[in-house]
Design a protein around this motif. Structure first.
Motif, PDB file in Angstrom:
ATOM      1  N   PRO A  83      -4.454   7.632   2.121  1.00  0.00           N
ATOM      2  CA  PRO A  83      -5.132   7.247   3.112  1.00  0.00           C
ATOM      3  C   PRO A  83      -6.385   7.479   2.922  1.00  0.00           C
ATOM      4  O   PRO A  83      -7.277   8.416   2.133  1.00  0.00           O
ATOM      5  N   ILE A  84      -7.059   6.734   3.957  1.00  0.00           N
ATOM      6  CA  ILE A  84      -8.536   6.707   3.642  1.00  0.00           C
ATOM      7  C   ILE A  84      -9.417   7.830   4.733  1.00  0.00           C
ATOM      8  O   ILE A  84      -9.955   8.934   4.238  1.00  0.00           O
ATOM      9  N   THR A  85      -8.170   8.823   5.527  1.00  0.00           N
ATOM     10  CA  THR A  85      -9.164  10.017   6.227  1.00  0.00           C
ATOM     11  C   THR A  85      -8.656  10.928   6.393  1.00  0.00           C
ATOM     12  O   THR A  85      -9.395  12.529   6.226  1.00  0.00           O
ATOM     13  N   SER A 100      -4.710   0.524  -0.542  1.00  0.00           N
ATOM     14  CA  SER A 100      -5.039   1.368   0.039  1.00  0.00           C
ATOM     15  C   SER A 100      -3.499   1.879  -0.893  1.00  0.00           C
ATOM     16  O   SER A 100      -2.313   2.254  -0.792  1.00  0.00           O
ATOM     17  N   ASN A 113       1.208  -1.674   0.058  1.00  0.00           N
ATOM     18  CA  ASN A 113      -0.248   0.335  -0.022  1.00  0.00           C
ATOM     19  C   ASN A 113       0.853   1.346   0.075  1.00  0.00           C
ATOM     20  O   ASN A 113       1.972   1.152   0.039  1.00  0.00           O
ATOM     21  N   THR A 118      -2.993  -1.646   5.399  1.00  0.00           N
ATOM     22  CA  THR A 118      -4.355  -0.925   3.974  1.00  0.00           C
ATOM     23  C   THR A 118      -5.583  -1.129   4.413  1.00  0.00           C
ATOM     24  O   THR A 118      -6.317  -0.966   4.190  1.00  0.00           O
TER      25      THR A 118
END
Length: 163
Positions: A101-103, A98, A66, A163
């Motif tokens: 980043p998600i946030t 990923s 990732n 991930t």
């Protein structure tokens, strides 16, 4: 300063692998434990991957790649494939996690500065990968399935953001 920071990062990743080898092999005092390594293969993680691949105490069953040292997940996956080819471990699958980043937005913390544009300092390992990334499942889903279906629960070693 760049050499010091890369060396420090390589030592940190390698130390993480060594601790996990110790905890899985010596304390358990059993056969090699199955391991999944989550990584962003720059210089430091590539050294750790080669160490893990050569260790008789752990059984590296998969690599999850990732974002992290670079924001180009395809380049990082290529690095992982090259390192596994160099280590002679073409049977270890690589799954993509990923790409960002998600946030929050990806913030480059100097990865290309330390690891080079390609993540390996511009050094191409002599072995070209003959295998490819397994795109059949996302890395996070693979980890969940491995933890719930494998006879022996794997140890997850994370050398990068999960991930």
């Amino acid at each position: 300063t760049r050499i010091y920071q890369v060396t420090r990062a390589a030592m940190t990743s390698t130390l993480c692998i060594l601790i996990c080898v110790y905890l899985t092999g010596v304390i358990a005092n059993t056969k090699a434990r199955p391991v999944i390594i989550n990584t962003d293969p720059g210089i430091d993680d590539s050294i750790a991957l080669m160490l893990a691949a050569a260790s008789p105490e752990i059984d590296v069953r998969a690599i999850c790649v990732n974002f992290g040292s670079l924001d180009d997940i395809d380049q990082l996956a290529e690095n992982g494939l090259r390192v596994l080819a160099l280590a002679g471990k073409l049977d270890i699958p690589i799954y993509l996690g990923s790409a960002f980043p998600i946030t929050a937005a990806f913030h480059d913390l100097g990865g290309p500065k330390f690891h080079g544009k390609d993540g390996l300092g511009g050094v191409n390992p002599p072995s070209k990968p003959t295998h490819s990334v397994n795109h059949s499942i996302h890395a996070a889903q693979f980890i969940v399935e491995a933890c719930t279906t494998w006879k022996e629960t794997p140890v997850l070693i994370s050398l990068s953001p999960l991930t």
